[in-house]
Design a protein around this motif. Structure first.
Motif: not given
Length: 423
Positions: A376-386, A395-397, A406-410, A413-417
């Motif tokens: 479920g929501k604790d097991d989300i992956l993503l990939k990016c297409l350009l 992002v480490p992977t 979770s890694d993407f968001k962290q 978010t850190t970069r923006c902040n």
């Protein structure tokens, strides 16, 4: 052993960098229109994507796109060429090649002047193609229908690009419900720098490090003089702006495939000549997209916020779409570090290996595809297409091209902040 390994390591790195540079230049030779940079029309090509890890299925897509192919963005180009060419024709100052171009230009002039900045038929078709490709590649996201929010810049060519994309999605599946919005309310998520945006930001602008060594890059700037000599017997006494005349012809040349007038310039300019100038032009493009990267933080924050809303159940969107400009997509590419665009090399010859301006061409786009596993929501992956091709993120992977949400968001978010707005 360390004394042996260290030089070997440097050799490996050097060879890798050299191979990357060669790869970039070979790509342009294989497709010379890539040297047109941000005028590059979106390519129609089939791309093989990496299968998701076992048990993972796509369920949500977040997207940002530039508008499709258009007429030149300002009428200054057409007006200046009209004034100069007409005067030169009347004074007998045009070469035979110049006269051929003059006849073709005058035949198309009314269309060009009327169409200034507007989306072309090709621009419409590009977004239809991208929408259908997205639907076919990720059918699990769309097969049951669902709600989609599409937001656009206030500019007509972006609104029509959005409309083309959304119409095509609904044709793929009539059960998809799309809310289209071109509004000051949503500018922060698509063009935060728009003067009409009620939310005002003062993010700092930065310079890429290679500019310190710009003079180390050796470039041949004779093309503009050659172009002028091919068109005019003399430019003495011609009115208007003659100092940038060669650049005007280049800008017209690279823009023509986007509006169905390729070939208008005859033998005045060749693709080979544009290819030879590409690396120098790409340096200028990198400065242009690197400087305002932090101004795109609101877009990245919008991407994170809307994805989080889907994951926590407060949003039922299956897709969030955004349609804007190269002035946002290019800097967003740098801010996100797609394919190393944020590396900021100090050597001007290294810039081409981390950013290529054709990646910010007409209808260029970023797609983030979200996958849900069995947890479920604790097991989300993503990939990016350009532009439809799998892209790397800083992002480490351990399972590229897939990254943990979770890694993407962290990371972002850190970069923006970390970027403080000017007071």
């Amino acid at each position: 052993m360390k004394r042996i390994l260290t030089p070997l390591l440097f050799l490996i790195v050097a060879l890798t960098v050299a191979a990357q540079g060669s790869s970039v230049l070979e790509q342009i030779k294989a497709d010379p229109k890539k040297s047109y940079g941000t005028d590059y029309p979106y390519p129609y090509k089939k791309v093989e994507l990496t299968k998701a890890p076992k048990g993972y299925k796509p369920f949500y897509i977040s997207h940002y796109a530039r508008h499709g192919s258009r007429y030149y963005w300002t009428d200054n180009l057409y007006k200046n060429l009209d004034t100069l060419m007409t005067t030169a024709h009347n004074k007998g100052l045009l070469t035979a090649e110049g006269e051929k171009f003059y006849a073709k230009f005058m035949e198309a002039k009314q269309e060009l002047m009327t169409g200034v900045s507007e989306l072309s038929q090709l621009g419409w078709e590009q977004h239809q193609y991208i929408a259908r490709t997205m639907y076919n590649q990720f059918p699990q996201v769309f097969k049951k229908g669902g709600n989609v929010l599409a937001i656009s810049s206030l500019t007509g060519r972006c609104v029509l690009s959005m409309s083309a994309f959304c119409q095509e999605l609904v044709q793929c599946n009539p059960n998809i419900e799309i809310r289209e919005q071109s509004s000051r309310f949503t500018l922060d998520g698509v063009v935060p720098t728009d003067r009409q945006n009620p939310i005002k930001h003062k993010f700092p602008r930065v310079k890429p490090r290679y500019e310190q060594n710009r003079d180390q890059f050796k470039s041949d700037n004779s093309l503009r003089e050659k172009i002028v000599s091919r068109v005019f017997k003399s430019i003495e006494g011609l009115p208007g702006r003659t100092n940038n005349l060669g650049s005007d012809f280049i800008n017209l040349y690279t823009s023509l495939p986007n509006i169905g007038h390729e070939g208008m310039l005859g033998n005045i300019i060749s693709d080979e000549e544009i290819v030879n100038e590409w690396e120098s032009a790409n340096l200028g493009s990198y400065s242009w997209v690197f400087g305002p990267q932090y101004e795109m933080i609101p877009i990245l924050e919008d991407i994170i916020k809307k994805a989080e809303a889907v994951l926590n159940g407060s949003s039922d969107h299956i897709c969030d779409l955004r349609f804007g400009h190269d002035t946002c997509l290019g800097p967003l590419t740098v801010l996100m570090g797609l394919n190393g665009a944020d590396k900021d090399p100090i050597d001007p010859y290294e810039v081409k290996n981390c950013y290529q301006n054709w990646q910010t061409g007409k209808a260029s786009n970023i797609q983030l595809i979200f996958y849900r596993g069995k947890k479920g929501k604790d097991d989300i992956l993503l990939k990016c297409l350009l532009n439809g091709v799998e892209a790397s993120l800083p992002v480490p992977t351990n399972q590229y091209p897939y990254y943990k949400w979770s890694d993407f968001k962290q990371f972002y978010t850190t970069r923006c902040n970390s970027v403080k707005q000017n007071q």
